[in-house]
Design an enzyme around this catalytic site. Structure first.
Site, PDB file in Angstrom:
ATOM      1  N   TYR A  63       0.830  -1.208   0.000  1.00 42.08           N
ATOM      2  CA  TYR A  63       0.000   0.000   0.000  1.00 42.08           C
ATOM      3  C   TYR A  63       0.861   1.254   0.000  1.00 42.08           C
ATOM      4  O   TYR A  63       1.636   1.501   0.934  1.00 42.08           O
ATOM      5  CB  TYR A  63      -0.965   0.020   1.198  1.00 42.08           C
ATOM      6  CG  TYR A  63      -1.955  -1.136   1.211  1.00 42.08           C
ATOM      7  CD1 TYR A  63      -2.142  -1.947   0.086  1.00 42.08           C
ATOM      8  CD2 TYR A  63      -2.704  -1.423   2.338  1.00 42.08           C
ATOM      9  CE1 TYR A  63      -3.042  -3.003   0.090  1.00 42.08           C
ATOM     10  CE2 TYR A  63      -3.617  -2.484   2.350  1.00 42.08           C
ATOM     11  CZ  TYR A  63      -3.766  -3.274   1.217  1.00 42.08           C
ATOM     12  OH  TYR A  63      -4.648  -4.312   1.236  1.00 42.08           O
ATOM     13  N   HIS A 124      -0.168 -11.921   0.957  1.00 40.73           N
ATOM     14  CA  HIS A 124      -1.177 -11.037   0.343  1.00 40.73           C
ATOM     15  C   HIS A 124      -1.974 -11.736  -0.766  1.00 40.73           C
ATOM     16  O   HIS A 124      -3.192 -11.596  -0.845  1.00 40.73           O
ATOM     17  CB  HIS A 124      -0.466  -9.796  -0.206  1.00 40.73           C
ATOM     18  CG  HIS A 124      -1.337  -8.597  -0.333  1.00 40.73           C
ATOM     19  ND1 HIS A 124      -0.873  -7.320  -0.217  1.00 40.73           N
ATOM     20  CD2 HIS A 124      -2.669  -8.473  -0.584  1.00 40.73           C
ATOM     21  CE1 HIS A 124      -1.869  -6.460  -0.375  1.00 40.73           C
ATOM     22  NE2 HIS A 124      -2.965  -7.143  -0.600  1.00 40.73           N
TER      23      HIS A 124
END
Ligand SMILES: NC(=O)c1ccc[n+]([C@@H]2O[C@H](COP(=O)([O-])OP(=O)(O)OC[C@H]3O[C@@H](n4cnc5c(N)ncnc54)[C@H](OP(=O)(O)O)[C@@H]3O)[C@@H](O)[C@H]2O)c1
Length: 282
Positions: A63, A124
């Protein structure tokens, strides 16, 4: 001064208790790289979330290329919050799943957060050709060495989830997957049922379809009956399900509060069924 309203509803596992609603941080600080144009609004959103009593923050090395983690660290220090009052999740990206890469990624996340442990560390996404056994050798070491408290996965189907369980020395506590009124793919592929039967949390991401959620007539009527906003009911529908927690993201303090309060909305069995059966957009 931090106001701490009554405790949010929790999901209780044998080895931990987690609030039903946490705060997502994708687009906090930027999307794929840091974006100075969203710096101030991102810090304000994190501050609102923490002041409104969110304790679970979901982030990832991906992110804003790590900047979301830096901003979380910054605001936690500014607000002088005790580390143990928070539950911080981060994730290792699919291109970093080799043994050494995982150890390095976790170190880098902790450095950016300026914290000495993560509460939860997730893979992830599964990567094609990944050697899960090798990845878990590193993940297990992180738990043994105290840098990570709990392990989980994200975007894993049942087959992969079972493999992760087999390689993990500690219980896999979550599979973080897309789940909303309009996206039931992880119900259809059996992940929700498997999680519910095995004390694994399904962490629903993109619970309001990244802000593009279409409000059905059924949803609007149920929201009116509860004097609630339709998006709140969409979130309440998720967290009224056993073993489901969620992590909506918002830059708007009004929405951040609404999403938090969705944990207090009790939907009847009939309403839950009506919402589950309502065709999209009607
Ligand atoms: N593991 C993964 O692969 C994965 C993938 C995607 C996301 N995630 C995680 O899940 C979190 C949540 O998912 P997401 O960010 O994709 O989507 P989301 O939470 O469904 O949607 C976020 C968007 O919805 C709007 N919104 C939120 N609450 C609202 C409300 N009450 N009323 C009106 N609009 C509202 C926000 O706009 P405003 O700012 O205007 O409120 C924002 O643009 C992420 O931040 C990230 O932490 C994980």
């Amino acid at each position: 001064m931090i106001s701490r309203p009554g405790p949010m509803k929790y999901e209780i596992l044998p080895n931990l208790t987690l609030p039903k609603i946490g705060f997502g941080t994708w687009k906090i600080g930027g999307e794929s790289s840091p974006d100075p144009n969203v710096e101030a609004i991102s810090l304000a959103a994190l501050r609102s979330a923490l002041e409104l009593g969110y304790t679970h923050l979901d982030t990832a090395e991906m992110y804003a290329a790590g900047h979301a983690e830096e901003l979380i660290g910054q605001i936690v220090r500014q607000l002088r919050l005790k580390r143990e009052s928070l539950f911080i999740t981060s994730k290792v990206m699919p291109s970093h799943l080799k043994y050494d890469q995982i150890l390095n990624s976790c170190d880098a996340s902790l450095r950016r957060l300026q914290m000495d442990y993560l509460d939860l560390y997730l893979i992830h996404w599964p990567a094609p050709g990944m050697r899960l056994e090798d990845s878990f050798r590193a993940l297990n070491k992180l738990v043994r060495d105290g840098q990570v408290r709990h392990l989980g996965v994200s975007n894993f189907d049942v087959k992969l989830l079972k493999r992760a369980q087999a390689f993990s020395e500690t219980p896999i506590i979550t599979d973080q997957v897309p789940y909303s009124l309009s996206d039931r793919s992880y119900v259809k592929n059996g992940v929700l049922e498997y999680c519910q039967q095995n004390d694994i949390l399904l962490t629903a991401y993109s619970p309001v379809d990244q802000g593009h959620f279409r409000v059905s007539k059924t949803l609007r009527a149920i929201a009116q009956a509860h004097s609630a906003a339709p998006y709140q009911v969409a979130i309440a529908w998720l967290v009224n399900q056993p073993r489901v927690v969620t992590i909506p993201m918002s830059l708007n303090p009004v929405h951040i509060r609404e999403n938090r309060d969705a944990a207090d909305l009790r939907l009847s069995e009939a309403e839950m069924k009506q919402l589950a059966g309502a065709p999209r957009g009607l």
